[in-house]
Design a protein around this motif. Structure first.
Motif, PDB file in Angstrom:
ATOM      1  N   PHE A   1       0.845  -1.187   0.000  1.00  0.00           N
ATOM      2  CA  PHE A   1       0.000   0.000   0.000  1.00  0.00           C
ATOM      3  C   PHE A   1       0.886   1.246   0.000  1.00  0.00           C
ATOM      4  O   PHE A   1       1.919   1.280   0.690  1.00  0.00           O
ATOM      5  CB  PHE A   1      -0.905   0.014   1.229  1.00  0.00           C
ATOM      6  CG  PHE A   1      -1.986  -1.024   1.194  1.00  0.00           C
ATOM      7  CD1 PHE A   1      -3.269  -0.693   0.801  1.00  0.00           C
ATOM      8  CD2 PHE A   1      -1.714  -2.344   1.541  1.00  0.00           C
ATOM      9  CE1 PHE A   1      -4.281  -1.660   0.762  1.00  0.00           C
ATOM     10  CE2 PHE A   1      -2.707  -3.312   1.510  1.00  0.00           C
ATOM     11  CZ  PHE A   1      -3.992  -2.974   1.116  1.00  0.00           C
ATOM     12  N   ALA A   2       0.478   2.259  -0.745  1.00  0.00           N
ATOM     13  CA  ALA A   2       1.248   3.500  -0.851  1.00  0.00           C
ATOM     14  C   ALA A   2       0.322   4.690  -0.642  1.00  0.00           C
ATOM     15  O   ALA A   2      -0.688   4.839  -1.348  1.00  0.00           O
ATOM     16  CB  ALA A   2       1.919   3.606  -2.219  1.00  0.00           C
ATOM     17  N   ALA A   3       0.677   5.507   0.353  1.00  0.00           N
ATOM     18  CA  ALA A   3      -0.056   6.757   0.570  1.00  0.00           C
ATOM     19  C   ALA A   3       0.540   7.811  -0.344  1.00  0.00           C
ATOM     20  O   ALA A   3       1.711   8.178  -0.209  1.00  0.00           O
ATOM     21  CB  ALA A   3       0.047   7.188   2.026  1.00  0.00           C
ATOM     22  N   THR A   4      -0.258   8.297  -1.287  1.00  0.00           N
ATOM     23  CA  THR A   4       0.229   9.291  -2.229  1.00  0.00           C
ATOM     24  C   THR A   4      -0.358  10.658  -1.896  1.00  0.00           C
ATOM     25  O   THR A   4      -1.434  10.751  -1.300  1.00  0.00           O
ATOM     26  CB  THR A   4      -0.137   8.919  -3.677  1.00  0.00           C
ATOM     27  OG1 THR A   4      -1.541   9.123  -3.878  1.00  0.00           O
ATOM     28  CG2 THR A   4       0.216   7.459  -3.957  1.00  0.00           C
ATOM     29  N   ARG A   5       0.325  11.679  -2.303  1.00  0.00           N
ATOM     30  CA  ARG A   5      -0.127  13.027  -1.953  1.00  0.00           C
ATOM     31  C   ARG A   5      -1.359  13.456  -2.747  1.00  0.00           C
ATOM     32  O   ARG A   5      -2.205  14.202  -2.237  1.00  0.00           O
ATOM     33  CB  ARG A   5       1.007  14.032  -2.173  1.00  0.00           C
ATOM     34  CG  ARG A   5       0.696  15.424  -1.630  1.00  0.00           C
ATOM     35  CD  ARG A   5       1.873  16.363  -1.802  1.00  0.00           C
ATOM     36  NE  ARG A   5       3.045  15.939  -1.065  1.00  0.00           N
ATOM     37  CZ  ARG A   5       3.257  16.178   0.228  1.00  0.00           C
ATOM     38  NH1 ARG A   5       2.343  16.804   0.950  1.00  0.00           N
ATOM     39  NH2 ARG A   5       4.356  15.760   0.813  1.00  0.00           N
ATOM     40  N   THR A   6      -1.507  12.969  -3.972  1.00  0.00           N
ATOM     41  CA  THR A   6      -2.562  13.504  -4.842  1.00  0.00           C
ATOM     42  C   THR A   6      -3.514  12.456  -5.411  1.00  0.00           C
ATOM     43  O   THR A   6      -4.557  12.824  -5.960  1.00  0.00           O
ATOM     44  CB  THR A   6      -1.939  14.267  -6.024  1.00  0.00           C
ATOM     45  OG1 THR A   6      -1.063  13.386  -6.742  1.00  0.00           O
ATOM     46  CG2 THR A   6      -1.158  15.478  -5.533  1.00  0.00           C
TER      47      THR A   6
END
Length: 756
Positions: free
Chosen positions: A176-181
Motif C-alpha cells: 500500500f502507498a499513501a500518495t499526496r494527490t
C-alpha cells in the motif's frame, strides 16, 4: 521539564574525520526531522546530522560532516535489520552508515532516476523480506538489503507519471502507498510487474498522509484531521488530530500518531494510552515521534529530541547532544574565554531578515549555553560580535535592524538604538516612521574605542569611547548620498586608520587623528574590480586586503594613507604552469582573516575556503565540502583563535573548525611546549612547538648534539615532521629543542621523546 542527564559521548563524534584529528564539529541537534528505532538504539536526525542513543548505556553517538556524513538536507532516517543506517535526503541522496561506522554515499537516485532534481525527496523507508521500499517524491524505489543496490523503481501515477509517495506498508500480501494527490494505492506484492503502473489500483481516493500495518490491521492518517483503520474497504475513525498531521509510527506494541501540536499513543486494542499536547517549559511544535520499550521519543522543531514514558508522560528528558541553537551560523567570534555564534541574517544588500534569535555560546570547560531570544531586547538579525579588550566581561553584538547590544557577563543586555546615540534610516513619506537602526561593522581600536558603522544615515561612522561617550563622523562631504550606503566590516591599522567596506562605494578610509582625513578607494580611482566591497583585512605586514564581489585587491602599505590623497590597489598575479592569472579573478569574496603566520584565510561564495601564503602567491590549503568536513561550501564567516590556531568556519549548514598551527607569537618564552610528547609508535602527524615568540630561531638536535631541524618561526607555533631535514624519520630517542628570540635576549630548552 528538561533534565540534565550524564550521557556519555564517544570521542570520535567530534574529531574522527582526519587521522590527525584536525577538525571539530559544532553542530546543533535541536531541529529534529525524523526518528526511528533498532533493537538497542533510538536514532534521530536533523537536517545536517544524525545521532543515536544506546538505550541500555545512554551513550550518545553523533554522525556529522566531521565523520564523513555530509547530507544535502536530511528528510528520513532508518535502521535496517542488518544494522545499517539509511539517511534519506531532499535531493535523493542516500547516505549509508555501516555497522563499523564507515559511510557510503548512494547516488543512484540522483544520477539515474529521470525526474527533475527538485523532485527526488526521500520521504520514508520501509523494510520487508530483505528489501527496503523507499517512498519518494517521484514514486517508490526498491533497495536490496544484500548489496544496497536499487532493484527497481515504481512510477505509479494513474498514467505512469511521477507522483509523491509519502509512505508505504505491506498488508496481507499487498503493498500500500499513501500518495499526496491520488489517494491510497495498492498492488499485489508478488506481482513481478510492479514497475507497470497499470498493475496498481486505487484502494481509497481520499487524501492520505501516512499508512502503516499495526496489529494485523491497516491504519492510515487522513488529511481531514482523523486517523482510520480499515475493516476490509470500510473506514473506521478512531482518532482525531490537533494541527497538521505528520506521520504514523509503530514498534508493534504501540501506534504513535504524530501531529504538529499533539502526539497520541494507542495500544494493540486501539485504546488511547496517552496524549502529549506540549512539553513543559518548551513551547514548540512537534515533528515526529515513536515508542520503544514503553518509552516515548518526541522530536521538536527547535528544542531537540525528548524522552518520556508511554504511560503518564509527565517528565520529559531532553536527550539531544549539546550544541548551538541552530546550524545556520552567520557570524562567529572567538573571544578570550568563549566562542560566540550569531544566527541572524541579511542579504548581499544588507537587507535584514528580521529574525528574532538567541546567541549560542561555547566554553571549552562548560560546553554550550545560550542567550535566549527573550533576553536580546527584541533585537533581530544579530550579526557581528566584538569583545571589549579592556573589560572581557563586556561583549557587543551588532543588529542589522535594531541597533547594538551590550552584554555584561553574558547577560544584562543593553540596547543602543535611535533613542540613545544611534540613528535610524530616514525614509520619505509615507514610510517616514519606519525605524531601522542598521549596525554592520564593529572594531575596537588600541585606545579602547569601539568603532561602528551606522548604515543609511549621514553620520555613518561612530565611536563609543572608553569613557562611554559617543562621537559621530559625517560622510556627506566624502561620498555622494551617505544615506544610501550600507557597510561591511571595519578593520583598524597601527596608525588608527579605519578601513571600512561598503556596498556600492568601495573602501572608505578614515582617521580622525589627521584632521578627520577621508579617502575613498573605488573602481574609478582605486583599481577595484567592484564597488561592492564585502570585506577588508589589515595583515601583519601592514597591507590592506580587499575582498569584493568581483575579486581581490591589495593596498601595499596602509602608511600611504598618511601621505597621499588618492590610493590605488593592485591585483595578485599567480603562475599556474605556463599561465599567469589573477588570484580569485571575478570571485565573490565573503570574508578574509589573517592568521598568526600572516597567511590569509579567504572564503569564496559557494566555493569553500582557501588558505594562501602571506603574499598570496601560494595556495597552502583549500577546503570544500567535497574534500574536507566542511558541511557546506557557503562559508559566511571565519574567525581564528590566536592562542590555539583553531580556525572557525561558519556556514549555512553548521559550524566546524580546523586545528591550524598559525598562532600569535607570545611576548616571551615562558610558555613554550611541544605536543604530542611523547611521540608514540604509529603516530603519523607532526609535532607542534607552541608558545613561541614571533621570529625565534628554533633548532632540534638529537641527544648527541646532531642537528636534525632548524627554522625561524612565523607566529607562535612551529611544526616538525620528526624527520632529519625531511630526508628520513628520526630514530627513537630524546630530542632537544633550543629556542632563541630574535634579539638573543631570551632562550629556552625543551625535550621531545620519540618512540618508534
Amino acid at each position: 521539564m528538561k533534565k540534565l542527564f550524564p550521557y556519555l559521548f564517544l570521542s570520535f563524534t567530534l574529531f574522527s574525520f582526519s587521522q590527525q584529528k584536525l577538525w571539530k564539529g559544532y553542530f546543533s541537534y535541536n531541529e529534529i526531522t525524523d526518528v526511528c528505532i533498532s533493537p538497542s538504539k533510538v536514532y534521530s536526525s536533523t537536517k545536517n546530522s544524525v545521532f543515536n542513543k544506546e538505550v541500555s548505556s545512554n551513550i550518545l553517538t553523533t554522525f556529522t560532516s566531521v565523520n564523513d556524513v555530509k547530507p544535502d538536507e536530511i528528510t528520513a532516517v532508518f535502521q535496517t535489520s542488518n544494522k545499517h543506517t539509511l539517511i534519506g535526503n531532499k535531493n535523493g541522496l542516500i547516505i549509508l552508515i555501516k555497522p563499523d561506522g564507515s559511510t557510503l554515499n548512494k547516488v543512484d537516485i540522483i544520477t539515474d532516476v529521470p525526474v527533475p532534481p527538485n523532485s527526488k525527496r526521500i520521504n520514508d523507508f520501509y523494510e520487508f523480506n530483505g528489501k527496503v521500499y523507499v517512498s519518494t517524491q517521484y514514486g517508490i524505489s526498491v533497495i536490496k538489503l544484500s548489496n544496497f543496490e536499487i532493484e527497481s523503481n515504481f512510477y505509479i501515477g494513474s498514467a505512469g507519471e511521477f507522483i509523491d509517495v509519502l509512505q508505504t506498508t505491506i498488508f496481507n500480501g499487498e503493498i500500500f502507498a499513501a500518495t499526496r494527490t491520488q489517494g491510497l494505492k495498492k498492488a499485489t506484492l508478488s506481482n513481478p510487474f510492479l514497475y507497470d503502473f497499470s498493475q496498481w489500483s486505487v484502494f481509497n481516493t481520499s487524501n492520505w498522509l501516512s499508512v502503516v500495518t499495526f496489529n494485523n490491521q491497516l491504519v492510515a492518517m487522513n488529511n481531514d484531521g482523523f486517523t482510520y483503520k480499515f475493516l476490509g474497504s470500510t473506514l473506521q475513525q478512531f482518532s482525531n488530530q490537533v494541527g497538521a498531521g505528520l506521520k504514523l509510527r509503530t514498534d508493534n506494541s504501540y501506534l504513535t500518531i504524530s501531529n504538529q501540536w499533539q502526539i497520541l499513543i494507542y495500544n494493540q486494542s486501539f485504546s488511547l494510552v496517552s496524549i502529549v499536547y506540549q512539553i513543559p517549559n518548551f513551547p514548540d511544535s512537534f515533528t515526529c515521534a515513536i515508542t520503544k520499550n514503553d518509552k516515548l521519543y518526541i522530536g521538536t522543531s527547535k528544542n531537540g529530541l525528548f524522552e518520556t514514558t508511554v504511560v503518564n508522560p509527565t517528565v520529559f528528558t531532553n536527550i539531544s547532544p549539546n550544541g548551538p541553537i541552530e546550524d545556520y551560523a552567520f557570524k562567529v567570534t572567538k573571544t578570550t574565554n568563549d566562542l560566540w555564534l550569531a544566527h541572524g541574517k541579511y542579504d548581499r544588500t544588507y537587507t535584514p531578515d528580521y529574525k528574532l534569535q538567541g546567541i549560542s555560546l561555547f566554553n571549552k570547560n562548560n560546553g554550550w549555553s545560550k542567550i535566549p531570544s527573550t533576553d536580546v531586547q527584541g533585537a533581530v538579525s544579530l550579526a557581528v560580535i566584538a569583545e571589549n579588550p579592556r573589560n572581557l566581561n563586556e561583549v557587543f553584538v551588532a543588529s542589522g535592524h535594531s541597533g547594538m547590544l551590550k552584554f555584561t557577563n553574558k547577560a544584562n543586555a543593553f540596547l543602543y538604538n535611535q533613542t540613545n546615540f544611534l540613528e535610524t534610516v530616514q525614509l520619505p513619506p509615507p514610510n517616514q516612521n519606519f525605524i531601522s537602526v542598521r549596525i554592520n561593522g564593529m572594531k575596537y581600536d588600541k585606545d579602547g574605542g569601539l568603532w561602528i558603522t551606522n548604515a543609511l544615515v549621514d553620520k555613518g561612522i561612530k565611536v563609543l569611547r572608553s569613557n562611554n561617550t559617543w562621537q559621530s563622523y559625517n560622510l556627506s562631504s566624502v561620498v555622494q548620498n551617505p544615506k544610501g550606503i550600507h557597510y561591511g566590516n571595519i578593520d583598524i591599522d597601527k596608525n588608527s586608520t579605519k578601513w571600512v567596506a561598503s556596498y556600492g562605494r568601495g573602501v572608505i578610509a578614515f582617521n580622525e587623528k589627521y584632521n578627520n582625513k577621508f579617502i575613498v578607494i573605488n573602481e574609478e580611482n582605486g583599481n577595484l574590480p567592484s564597488n561592492d566591497v564585502r570585506c577588508v583585512a589589515v595583515d601583519n605586514k601592514n597591507q590592506l586586503w580587499v575582498g569584493t564581489f568581483k575579486g581581490l585587491r591589495i593596498l601595499n602599505s596602509v602608511d600611504r594613507f598618511l601621505s597621499e590623497n588618492e590610493l590605488s590597489t593592485t591585483n595578485i598575479v599567480i603562475q599556474e604552469g605556463d599561465l599567469a592569472q589573477e588570484l580569485f579573478y571575478q570571485q565573490v569574496i565573503q570574508d578574509i582573516k589573517v592568521d598568526g603566520s600572516n597567511n590569509k584565510w579567504v572564503s569564496i561564495a559557494d566555493a569553500g575556503v582557501f588558505q594562501v601564503s602571506p603574499n598570496g602567491q601560494t595556495t597552502l590549503r583549500r577546503f570544500t565540502k567535497e574534500n574536507s568536513p566542511l558541511p557546506s561550501n557557503n562559508v559566511m564567516d571565519i574567525d581564528i583563535d590566536e592562542v590555539s590556531g583553531e580556525v572557525f568556519f561558519a556556514t549555512d549548514k553548521g559550524l566546524v573548525s580546523y586545528l591550524g598551527t598559525s598562532t600569535r607569537g607570545d611576548e616571551n618564552l615562558e610558555n613554550v611546549y611541544a605536543y604530542p610528547n611523547p611521540v608514540r609508535p604509529g603516530y603519523t602527524g607532526t609535532v607542534k612547538i607552541s608558545g613561541l615568540m614571533d621570529k625565534v630561531n628554533l633548532k632540534i638536535t638529537d641527544i648527541e648534539g646532531n642537528l636534525v631541524f632548524e627554522t625561524t618561526s612565523s607566529g607562535g607555533t612551529v611544526e616538525w615532521d620528526t624527520t632529519a631535514f625531511g630526508k628520513y624519520k628520526v630514530a627513537s630517542g630524546v630530542y632537544m629543542v633550543f629556542v632563541t628570540s630574535s634579539d638573543a635576549a631570551e632562550t629556552t630548552v625543551k625535550k621531545i621523546m620519540v618512540v618508534r
